[in-house]
Design a protein around this motif. Sequence first.
Motif, PDB file in Angstrom:
ATOM      1  N   ARG A 161      -6.529 -57.413  26.408  1.00  0.00           N
ATOM      2  CA  ARG A 161      -6.716 -57.237  27.837  1.00  0.00           C
ATOM      3  C   ARG A 161      -8.023 -58.178  28.303  1.00  0.00           C
ATOM      4  O   ARG A 161      -8.984 -58.449  27.653  1.00  0.00           O
ATOM      5  N   ILE A 163     -10.749 -58.329  31.237  1.00  0.00           N
ATOM      6  CA  ILE A 163     -11.658 -57.610  32.043  1.00  0.00           C
ATOM      7  C   ILE A 163     -12.304 -58.507  33.092  1.00  0.00           C
ATOM      8  O   ILE A 163     -13.082 -59.213  32.903  1.00  0.00           O
ATOM      9  N   THR A 182      -8.779 -54.761  35.348  1.00  0.00           N
ATOM     10  CA  THR A 182      -8.558 -55.264  34.032  1.00  0.00           C
ATOM     11  C   THR A 182      -6.960 -55.662  34.016  1.00  0.00           C
ATOM     12  O   THR A 182      -5.892 -54.830  34.482  1.00  0.00           O
ATOM     13  N   ASN A 191      -4.835 -49.138  27.698  1.00  0.00           N
ATOM     14  CA  ASN A 191      -5.965 -49.420  28.165  1.00  0.00           C
ATOM     15  C   ASN A 191      -7.057 -48.358  27.865  1.00  0.00           C
ATOM     16  O   ASN A 191      -6.676 -47.359  27.418  1.00  0.00           O
TER      17      ASN A 191
END
Length: 278
Positions: A161, A163, A182, A191
């Motif tokens: 991911r 951010i 995110t 997540n």
Amino acid sequence: MTKSEFRYAHHPEDVKKYTTEDLRREFLMNDLFNEDQINVVYSMYDRMIVGGAMPVKSLLKLEPTDDLKAKNFLDRRELGIINVGAAGKVTVDGEVFELGNKEALYIGKGAKNVVFENGNEGQTLFYFNSAPAHHSYPTRKITKNEAEIVELGETKYANRRTINKLIVNSVLETCQLQMGMTELHEGSVWNTMPSHTHTRRMEAYFYCDLEEGQAVSHFLGQPHETRHIFMKNNEAVLSPEWSIHSGVGTSNYTFIWGMAGENMDYGDMDAVKTNELK
């Protein structure tokens, strides 16, 4: 037009006894966007306000709710806005800010008039958080190019991911409000895993960019007493200070996190090992 709700805080021992219906009623916010309306939820978790504005044919002015007992919405508050729809405009005391998709705007304490406007390029959706403030900082637009960006996770664990720290103290000064976004990479669905808690601040999650027909299961509760809420696109959930806040989707998605509390250090987390969750 503004529609408001009020949510109390909860003791973790009580939440253990909640049914699915109880959990959804107390923590889920699934009605944030309605045509030509502002919707707000006033939470007793650090007095955070979670809201959405959907201007279509009308300009929408941010009015104080009865819970605030104030002449203006931001008399004692600060505000963070992230546009999750088509390009639109936010006017703050006569100054116009054009916000594209996934661009943010911070508005400091003391602003008198905040007006949301559709940009006529599609449906504009403004998601916002607000927290009490005791000092006035300048209003400022933040683009993704100005954000502090962190890459986390691994494909093998389905949690890769990006951010985007948008309204955080490493980018601009705020009193206590922190917000960011995110974005999970294709093929990644987890997540905030490994998970954590942070008793020095609460959090609110807003899930978006979820494909039609897909869902996210959001996990909350103490690490040894977890619960879950299935969520759809453009829905938000409150996370108490004592609760984890993790999720897994049936496809990848984006989520916006907003925090309020006494500590603004992003790294202030009490980590929980994945194999210790119950």
